[in-house]
Design a protein around this motif. Sequence first.
Motif, PDB file in Angstrom:
ATOM      1  N   VAL A 161      53.292  41.655  52.103  1.00 30.63           N
ATOM      2  CA  VAL A 161      52.262  41.626  51.056  1.00 30.63           C
ATOM      3  C   VAL A 161      52.065  40.183  50.577  1.00 30.63           C
ATOM      4  O   VAL A 161      50.935  39.706  50.433  1.00 30.63           O
ATOM      5  CB  VAL A 161      52.660  42.532  49.870  1.00 30.63           C
ATOM      6  N   PHE A 162      53.178  39.471  50.375  1.00 28.61           N
ATOM      7  CA  PHE A 162      53.057  38.090  49.888  1.00 28.61           C
ATOM      8  C   PHE A 162      52.301  37.220  50.897  1.00 28.61           C
ATOM      9  O   PHE A 162      51.397  36.474  50.531  1.00 28.61           O
ATOM     10  CB  PHE A 162      54.434  37.484  49.603  1.00 28.61           C
ATOM     11  N   LEU A 163      52.682  37.343  52.186  1.00 30.54           N
ATOM     12  CA  LEU A 163      52.010  36.526  53.212  1.00 30.54           C
ATOM     13  C   LEU A 163      50.515  36.826  53.251  1.00 30.54           C
ATOM     14  O   LEU A 163      49.685  35.920  53.326  1.00 30.54           O
ATOM     15  CB  LEU A 163      52.633  36.775  54.588  1.00 30.54           C
ATOM     16  N   ARG A 164      50.175  38.109  53.172  1.00 25.64           N
ATOM     17  CA  ARG A 164      48.749  38.444  53.206  1.00 25.64           C
ATOM     18  C   ARG A 164      48.031  37.969  51.948  1.00 25.64           C
ATOM     19  O   ARG A 164      46.838  37.714  51.965  1.00 25.64           O
ATOM     20  CB  ARG A 164      48.567  39.952  53.361  1.00 25.64           C
ATOM     21  N   SER A 165      48.774  37.848  50.830  1.00 24.91           N
ATOM     22  CA  SER A 165      48.127  37.395  49.590  1.00 24.91           C
ATOM     23  C   SER A 165      47.671  35.941  49.721  1.00 24.91           C
ATOM     24  O   SER A 165      46.867  35.462  48.928  1.00 24.91           O
ATOM     25  CB  SER A 165      49.066  37.560  48.387  1.00 24.91           C
ATOM     26  N   LEU A 166      48.174  35.225  50.743  1.00 24.66           N
ATOM     27  CA  LEU A 166      47.719  33.851  50.966  1.00 24.66           C
ATOM     28  C   LEU A 166      46.285  33.823  51.502  1.00 24.66           C
ATOM     29  O   LEU A 166      45.660  32.778  51.567  1.00 24.66           O
ATOM     30  CB  LEU A 166      48.656  33.122  51.942  1.00 24.66           C
ATOM     31  N   PHE A 167      45.771  34.990  51.922  1.00 24.90           N
ATOM     32  CA  PHE A 167      44.405  35.087  52.438  1.00 24.90           C
ATOM     33  C   PHE A 167      43.491  35.824  51.452  1.00 24.90           C
ATOM     34  O   PHE A 167      42.498  36.419  51.837  1.00 24.90           O
ATOM     35  CB  PHE A 167      44.405  35.826  53.787  1.00 24.90           C
ATOM     36  N   LEU A 168      43.861  35.766  50.180  1.00 19.24           N
ATOM     37  CA  LEU A 168      43.167  36.539  49.149  1.00 19.24           C
ATOM     38  C   LEU A 168      41.651  36.302  49.142  1.00 19.24           C
ATOM     39  O   LEU A 168      40.876  37.194  48.846  1.00 19.24           O
ATOM     40  CB  LEU A 168      43.752  36.158  47.771  1.00 19.24           C
ATOM     41  N   GLN A 169      41.224  35.075  49.464  1.00 22.44           N
ATOM     42  CA  GLN A 169      39.803  34.746  49.313  1.00 22.44           C
ATOM     43  C   GLN A 169      39.055  34.684  50.639  1.00 22.44           C
ATOM     44  O   GLN A 169      37.945  34.172  50.689  1.00 22.44           O
ATOM     45  CB  GLN A 169      39.657  33.413  48.577  1.00 22.44           C
ATOM     46  N   ALA A 170      39.682  35.224  51.715  1.00 25.28           N
ATOM     47  CA  ALA A 170      39.052  35.109  53.039  1.00 25.28           C
ATOM     48  C   ALA A 170      37.654  35.724  53.049  1.00 25.28           C
ATOM     49  O   ALA A 170      36.747  35.191  53.667  1.00 25.28           O
ATOM     50  CB  ALA A 170      39.934  35.767  54.097  1.00 25.28           C
ATOM     51  N   ALA A 171      37.479  36.856  52.375  1.00 25.99           N
ATOM     52  CA  ALA A 171      36.167  37.506  52.368  1.00 25.99           C
ATOM     53  C   ALA A 171      35.607  37.514  50.948  1.00 25.99           C
ATOM     54  O   ALA A 171      35.067  38.520  50.477  1.00 25.99           O
ATOM     55  CB  ALA A 171      36.269  38.920  52.928  1.00 25.99           C
ATOM     56  N   TRP A 172      35.712  36.382  50.245  1.00 26.67           N
ATOM     57  CA  TRP A 172      35.198  36.284  48.874  1.00 26.67           C
ATOM     58  C   TRP A 172      33.704  36.596  48.878  1.00 26.67           C
ATOM     59  O   TRP A 172      32.943  36.023  49.647  1.00 26.67           O
ATOM     60  CB  TRP A 172      35.432  34.877  48.327  1.00 26.67           C
ATOM     61  N   ASN A 173      33.288  37.507  48.032  1.00 26.07           N
ATOM     62  CA  ASN A 173      31.878  37.908  48.015  1.00 26.07           C
ATOM     63  C   ASN A 173      31.404  38.131  46.586  1.00 26.07           C
ATOM     64  O   ASN A 173      32.207  38.418  45.698  1.00 26.07           O
ATOM     65  CB  ASN A 173      31.696  39.182  48.848  1.00 26.07           C
ATOM     66  N   PRO A 174      30.080  37.968  46.343  1.00 27.81           N
ATOM     67  CA  PRO A 174      29.583  37.998  44.966  1.00 27.81           C
ATOM     68  C   PRO A 174      29.817  39.324  44.233  1.00 27.81           C
ATOM     69  O   PRO A 174      30.064  39.332  43.044  1.00 27.81           O
ATOM     70  CB  PRO A 174      28.076  37.750  45.124  1.00 27.81           C
ATOM     71  N   ARG A 175      29.766  40.448  44.944  1.00 26.48           N
ATOM     72  CA  ARG A 175      29.890  41.737  44.260  1.00 26.48           C
ATOM     73  C   ARG A 175      31.319  42.086  43.884  1.00 26.48           C
ATOM     74  O   ARG A 175      31.590  42.560  42.794  1.00 26.48           O
ATOM     75  CB  ARG A 175      29.362  42.852  45.154  1.00 26.48           C
TER      76      ARG A 175
END
Lengths: 258, 168, 243
Positions: free
Chosen positions: A23-37
């Motif tokens: 979970v921690f490692l994946r949290s490093l990609f938190l903004q990979a699909a940042w989108n307005p909605r």
Amino acid sequence: MSIPAAAVAQGARRVSNGGLARVFLRSLFLQAAWNPRGMQNVGFADAIGPALAELYPDPGDRARAVARHLEFFNCHPYMAAAIVGGAVRLEERVASGELPAQSVSSFKTALGPPFAALGDGFFWLALRPTAALAAAVTEPFIGLGCVLVFLGLYNSVHLAARVWLFAVGYLRGEGVVDAIARAHFASSTPLLKACGAVLAGALAARSVLAAGLPDRPFHALLVASTIVGAAALLPRVGVTRAVYAALLVGLALGARFF
Amino acid sequence: MKSPSVALVRVDNRLVHGQVLEAWLPALDAQGILVADDEAAANVLARSAMALAIPPGVKFEVLRVKAAAEALKPGGKGPPASRTLVLLREVRDAEALHDAGVAIPQLNLGNVHFGVSRRQVAPSVFLDKDELAALERLAAQGTRVELRAVPTESPLALPDIKARFADV
Amino acid sequence: MLPLPPGGLLHLLLLAAIAALAGGLAAVERKGAFQFMVSRPLVLAPVLGWLLGDARGGLLLGVPLELLFLGGVNLGGSLPDNESLLAGALTAMVVPAGMAAGTGVDAPLAAIGLALLFPLAMFGRRLERASEYRNGQLMESAVVRAAHGDPLAARVNLRGLLLPFGAAAGICALAVMVSPLLAYLRAGSGEGALWALEGSWHAVWAIAAACSIRAIRDHRAPAIAAISAAGAIAAALIVGVFS
């Protein structure tokens, strides 16, 4: 969402250490699909995925849990580690039948924005400029080593904070707010900014001295007044216009400028 | 010490976050923040987390919308500090304040998240037609409505917002 | 015939591939993944410079760029100019040009390069908006898949990294490919032009120093910086007088 019957029968459910690490490692990609909605919603749902996989063995239950985490979420990407950790702890209690699923959502909504404010102030507006200025000021003396000064200063704080935030979020759940209150993010921000301002002054002095020595007071004065004038006008004209104006003025004055 | 006043009323689904503290507070030279929101007023965790983020020296208060209206309307106890920034979660809260007698000379739309019947009018603002109508009613009664997330952006005025709404 | 790096066209193509990979990875690291600050101009420019064959040349570009964009910050949905794309493309264009012209990265090359590429910072911000809308489609597909019982619906997350990677990679490769043109300009510049361009670069440095003062968003910052600058200059003069 109803509480899965199997969970009630099994009692307390826990996520394994391996699951937490994923979970921690994946949290490093938190903004990979940042989108307005949904902003960081997809990243959050993806990060907590390994924990949900352990807590909800039934694929249907798990998909419903993922769907819950696809709700709107936004925070500072580092501070979010505390909320991801806390959400894992709350999901354990939801899966064990101790809490309604809604409590995870209200935890995320309550903490996201204020933690974002803390992170923006501390990491983006204090630590990053101050570490970069420390590197810029040392660059004439250590050359390429200044890159390591920046990365070392910044990441020693950043990585330690990110791991600590995740751990404290998971261990304390809703108590994470008190733990962070004692970590002095908010109170160390002004101190770091003051250090940054001292370094920015030193950097300006370096430009003035480089232009003025030896015995060229006119050059020094020209550079000093350009810096002061630009600092005063920058909020109004913006960086782009200031850079092009400087390129033109420099072109006109030529090497007289330094 | 200057007398308590309201510097700006802002609609922001996220209430206290980075844009508010790092961009608006210094730009407005605001000395206080008043969050007028029923949900936040009822949630201890939300209140303590917000208090954690508020910089030292800035007065901070969280009230239910009704209580905030009582405080802000003429003859009420007033905002907590000089140049207070008032934060609301929804457009309808602005109209509730106005209808209770609170003067809103300027209303800023910062972040209004996506919802089923809402259309996108700016990167961070989604509105439904009831909200647009409420904004028009406020504007008709003298409120200057503007849309921008941070003060360095150029503001979008209500006619532009309406045009974008019609375009979507 | 345009000046090429020592190894000719093949060398240029190799450099373009390297710049594409590094620029693309930096675009991903900047917001979508990790955020260890490897994509900041201060790090990206010297690292990419090193990969292309001139780390010091990269550093010469990276430090002032870092300072110019020191105050840019991503607050919620409000986006700053894209300093990383500019740093990647500028390094990708100027370092090979310096090698081809035989001058290495110097102030005149840096000034022409910056004048040509500075709008990329703003363009990069538009690009980021565009990829956010693309991510919106990913998000919708994730929501639909989760509603249909797919427990792996959120795994589309990493696909959001593809567009920023591709766009930055293409731009950085292109920057390498046009570097011979910059080398040609540099080689053809007379004494007077070089002298003027040198002045331009130093003026940019002065703006960079001003930006770094502005980047510290605190009402005491200008006063603290002024005292610090005065102290540093006084100290330097005293040491200078007695040495």
